[in-house]
Design a protein around this motif. Sequence first.
Motif, mmCIF file in Angstrom:
data_model
loop_
_atom_site.group_PDB
_atom_site.id
_atom_site.type_symbol
_atom_site.label_atom_id
_atom_site.label_comp_id
_atom_site.label_asym_id
_atom_site.label_seq_id
_atom_site.Cartn_x
_atom_site.Cartn_y
_atom_site.Cartn_z
ATOM 1 N N UNK A 67 0.821 -1.210 0.000
ATOM 2 C CA UNK A 67 0.000 0.000 0.000
ATOM 3 C C UNK A 67 0.851 1.254 0.000
ATOM 4 N N UNK A 68 1.990 1.209 0.709
ATOM 5 C CA UNK A 68 2.876 2.384 0.697
ATOM 6 C C UNK A 68 3.375 2.634 -0.724
ATOM 7 N N UNK A 79 1.843 1.681 -3.475
ATOM 8 C CA UNK A 79 0.693 2.153 -4.269
ATOM 9 C C UNK A 79 0.415 3.618 -3.982
ATOM 10 N N UNK A 80 0.591 4.027 -2.716
ATOM 11 C CA UNK A 80 0.371 5.429 -2.355
ATOM 12 C C UNK A 80 1.364 6.339 -3.045
ATOM 13 N N UNK A 81 2.627 5.881 -3.102
ATOM 14 C CA UNK A 81 3.627 6.706 -3.804
ATOM 15 C C UNK A 81 3.267 6.817 -5.282
ATOM 16 N N UNK A 82 2.829 5.713 -5.848
ATOM 17 C CA UNK A 82 2.425 5.732 -7.248
ATOM 18 C C UNK A 82 1.243 6.678 -7.441
ATOM 19 N N UNK A 83 0.323 6.669 -6.466
ATOM 20 C CA UNK A 83 -0.822 7.576 -6.537
ATOM 21 C C UNK A 83 -0.353 9.032 -6.549
ATOM 22 N N UNK A 84 0.615 9.327 -5.685
ATOM 23 C CA UNK A 84 1.158 10.686 -5.604
ATOM 24 C C UNK A 84 1.797 11.072 -6.934
ATOM 25 N N UNK A 135 1.445 9.693 -9.952
ATOM 26 C CA UNK A 135 0.589 9.725 -11.142
ATOM 27 C C UNK A 135 -0.342 10.938 -11.092
ATOM 28 N N UNK A 136 -0.846 11.286 -9.900
ATOM 29 C CA UNK A 136 -1.739 12.447 -9.856
ATOM 30 C C UNK A 136 -0.947 13.727 -10.116
ATOM 31 N N UNK A 178 -0.101 13.693 -13.927
ATOM 32 C CA UNK A 178 -1.310 13.924 -14.734
ATOM 33 C C UNK A 178 -1.718 15.398 -14.659
ATOM 34 N N UNK A 179 -1.724 15.918 -13.436
ATOM 35 C CA UNK A 179 -2.173 17.295 -13.274
ATOM 36 C C UNK A 179 -1.210 18.285 -13.906
ATOM 37 N N UNK A 211 -9.005 19.571 -12.602
ATOM 38 C CA UNK A 211 -7.957 18.881 -11.853
ATOM 39 C C UNK A 211 -8.462 18.392 -10.503
ATOM 40 N N UNK A 212 -9.718 18.685 -10.195
ATOM 41 C CA UNK A 212 -10.268 18.240 -8.915
ATOM 42 C C UNK A 212 -11.189 17.051 -9.142
#
Lengths: 631, 631
Positions: B490-491, B493-498, B500-501, B504-505, B516-517
């Motif tokens: 999960x850590x 995945x969280x970094x990947x979330x950070x 990628x968002x 992307x933004x 962007x929201x």
Amino acid sequence: MFPSVIPDCDPTISPRLYHICMAPVSLAVLVGLSLLVKRKHLHRSCWNGVPGLLSPANFLEEEGNRGLVAAVFGILFSSLCVLVLDRDPLPFITHSSQSNREYWKILALLYYPAFYYPLIACATVRHRLGYLVGCLLSWCHCVVHVWQKVDCPQSPKIYRYYSTLSYVPIILCLVLLSLWYPALLIRSFTEQEETLDKEVTGRGYYKKYLKAVLSRRPRKGSSAKIEESLLSRVRTYLCSYIYTPEEGFRIPLKLVLSITTAVIAVYQVALLLLVAVVPTIQIVRAGMTKDIVVLLVQFGLVPSESPAVPGDMEKELNTVKYYLWALEVCYICSLVLCCLLTCAMLLRTLVMHRNNLKALYQGAVLDVFYKAHILRPSRQAIVCWMSFAAFQTAFACLGLLIQQVIFFICSVGFTFLFVIPLQNGTNTYLFKIIQNMWPFWLTLVVAVIVQSLAAHYQFLEQHPLRKELTNRRALYIVTYLLFPINVLLGVLAGMWRMVISGLYNSVHFCQLDISLLNRSVETFDPGYHTYYHYLKIEVSQSHPMMKAFCLLLLQPARPEGPPELRASNVEEGIQLMQPQKTPPSRTRFKQSRARWWLAYTLLNNPSLTACRKTALSDPTANGTPLSPPKP
Amino acid sequence: MFPSVIPDCDPTISPRLYHICMAPVSLAVLVGLSLLVKRKHLHRSCWNGVPGLLSPANFLEEEGNRGLVAAVFGILFSSLCVLVLDRDPLPFITHSSQSNREYWKILALLYYPAFYYPLIACATVRHRLGYLVGCLLSWCHCVVHVWQKVDCPQSPKIYRYYSTLSYVPIILCLVLLSLWYPALLIRSFTEQEETLDKEVTGRGYYKKYLKAVLSRRPRKGSSAKIEESLLSRVRTYLCSYIYTPEEGFRIPLKLVLSITTAVIAVYQVALLLLVAVVPTIQIVRAGMTKDIVVLLVQFGLVPSESPAVPGDMEKELNTVKYYLWALEVCYICSLVLCCLLTCAMLLRTLVMHRNNLKALYQGAVLDVFYKAHILRPSRQAIVCWMSFAAFQTAFACLGLLIQQVIFFICSVGFTFLFVIPLQNGTNTYLFKIIQNMWPFWLTLVVAVIVQSLAAHYQFLEQHPLRKELTNRRALYIVTYLLFPINVLLGVLAGMWRMVISGLYNSVHFCQLDISLLNRSVETFDPGYHTYYHYLKIEVSQSHPMMKAFCLLLLQPARPEGPPELRASNVEEGIQLMQPQKTPPSRTRFKQSRARWWLAYTLLNNPSLTACRKTALSDPTANGTPLSPPKP
């Protein structure tokens, strides 16, 4: 202020001894309980009973002991936090070498769940002996942990009290367990078996849910909604952030677990952030000397009126200490703010989960997802379901870290660019820039006001029912003439876009029910992806209505049930399987019709099959409804 | 390599002289053209003609001279870029003091649009004299600018050629104008007035749109869509990023403007980023001495085998120069990548605009917006419509800046942590960390694979039509045992979330059609808010179908039109207003019925009223359709 060397402390019961004793005990308890479960079923059919391994918790069924399961997961997560930073991750092996430590850590990741397994499994056996063993085990664990920490409250790791403070969640969870098991044991003696069984298997909840759904009236009048004032709207909005339990609806067990471990994660990360930085700043502040101050003055970091001479720097020394104190205050304030925000978001996420689940239970897929989806299990959905609670925990950790970095930078900037210059009148760069730029800001404000006023009074024809564009030529001219000023406004709007999207995403980072990406690509966000698949499994496998229906279907199969249950069965209109009191020819006809209906229902609702399995394998069950009916 | 002092250069025609001469000329042209427009209408009714001020462009009507309008906006934006960095923003005032410069800049923001006003207004007059004046003016501007830059190609500001390069878009736009106006003039002599008028007023486009809509057949078979391969899907996806003109649909003028200025903005910002950094790095590299290298070696920034002695540092000096060269390469590469990405996103935004507009024209509001909305003008919508092109331009600037910062950091990190260590075998910290952590990564990979395989083969019952959860007890046990490992997953995945968002933004920052929201709060994003309101005005005010209908309604009001127009009118079934050839009693009846229909149409479609205004004020128009019909 300076840290004295903390002596190595050996507790009376060393962790090594504790684990060497308790690990075999845990294993023995597991084996014993498995045999107990076997024995219970042996008298029915020799080897076809429930398999020997004990289930930790029935995550997809509604059960009574939610607090107990959550406590064990809390212990597990806290152990993980401790072992990640520990030098001896596996307690059997002390003084492990640097190269082997990685392997022991990996082994420890699997060891700790197994070590605490009996604590959770004792409750799922639903037997007095299990409760008794659970009592003894939890008391034992609790006493050892408390004793260790009373013996050795200080340790040299990171901060003298860090080790003790990081064990607080484990001890609290163990205290909860050592109160929960006795309570279960006592209730198993005092209360009737039927009531207990009803509550433990969650049958009561499903009935309550059914009643709540069936008795619900649409209370919210649309006329009342339009008229409500701004104040009440704000109140409604704030209330949507606070989770209050609702009659007839319970959050699924997995969500309760995920929120529990997420809160513990917030505690552990905040503790680590606090003890890793604040004592260091305090030490630096206490040890600040005039030599260092001279250096800082020469670098221009500290304002000084006199030229930098190490002799008379009393005032500058105080300034530096004051700055360091301000830094510390900023750090603590931002940490407190982060913790509060993360907890608020976790509460909010519970509310969102409930709304989403309720919508999906009612079939309103488009209220929750952007596109229509079929909710049924898949490989990916099962993997996501398994890791959901862990992901929620990890995201809470990371979210807190990100927020702390952002808020700390913002608060330091605010303090050193606004508050301290306002107090002392030094370092007023920002104020000078603002002062020089005021005509620019004024122009932008005037441009915005002029455009708004012109749009309202000149370019918009006001009719009672319709609004229409007018004075087009003037509109085009204003558009053309204000283009350069609008570009500058656009730069400000762009900065605001950057700030608001960054802030929104960092504050909502711990929420898995929100995608941080645009709606067209929202499932590329790993958090939302996990949540989306988790919901699929949860809704398709533990729909309360379906469970209630299955329970009603299964009840007549047990002729030993009390008569009032059968009566309620008839009351609720479930007459699929009549008790065999009617004459045989009529019975035969009714039975075959009931089988037809059942087969039809199961064909159209395949997810019900799984719930029927135990009933089917049970030899006392009523026939084989899935085989084709006899002609 | 070192910059020699660039002498101050005075062009033959100084900017001051140029503006002092041209500003009165521009004013005179404006007044003259206004009088011309007046005179054209004076013979009809004395003072009720078109008001004197000239419209810059009819942004909401479809017109022919889109390139011309875009060119003038390009000149305007480039002038803005030049004036923001200029020391003498207003050319009349040379050597302005620091305190006054702010005021002159603000004044210049309003001066430049007025200065270039005649260039755009000459075309909207639609008169040969206007085209002639436009010719002369654009030639004049063009020649002066080219002459100035040929006289003085170098200037001391930022970089010797920066001034010249930043004027390139202005000169190109002026060249376009000085070719466009002669072409218009020649066409006004050679072609028939009717054809010209048809093309200029966009009547041709509206008819084409109608024809395209009416003749469209649903070509895409659903069976073909399912069977298409991955390759063709990838091709379709890539094609969705490339804007290709489509028969019967034209992007509105405002969007063309916004994309033009955004592309110029990308050029200007990239130019500034290039000339502000790259020459500096080159100077530092050329001026690197052994003394500085010794310092760098002592700080540990540069690896050295021998102890730091200033005498023999030839190898280290070369290393430092190589590092600086690598830095320069990273900077240029990331800048090129950013420009390409931003341009690709601007192309993509055009495709999105077209899709959104087409969907809204067909009434499919929910395909574009998340919630249903009524598309009609409001105060906010008009303000957003006015500033749309400016916001798009500003967002392109900011988006490029943000991307450059992110990509530069990433490419420097990649180069100095991966590429250079692989080349030289020094600074291999990262490789060592990866090497130490491989058991950890392996465990995570194994955990993912095990969970996937178990989910596929053990927990999922495979039936041809349905998939069902099975082996629940084992599923619960695996879920419990793998919880700690899943937290670590999960850590990640969280970094990947950070990541990628964030990526992307930043990549989609320049796109206004994407919020962007999160979708529930998407209109809080100022970019999307502007776009959303812009679409409201654009769709409600310049719907091509409505325009085509209005034009058909207005045609019979001009009896001087050629007969084939009236014939096509009858062909398309619009018989609202018959030419007055039928006997008077029948005419009277038909006229009143036509009026009734018209009044009914206008009551139900209030946005049509605005389009009828000129027809209503025109005394030759056919009656007063909005007054109640005579009984």
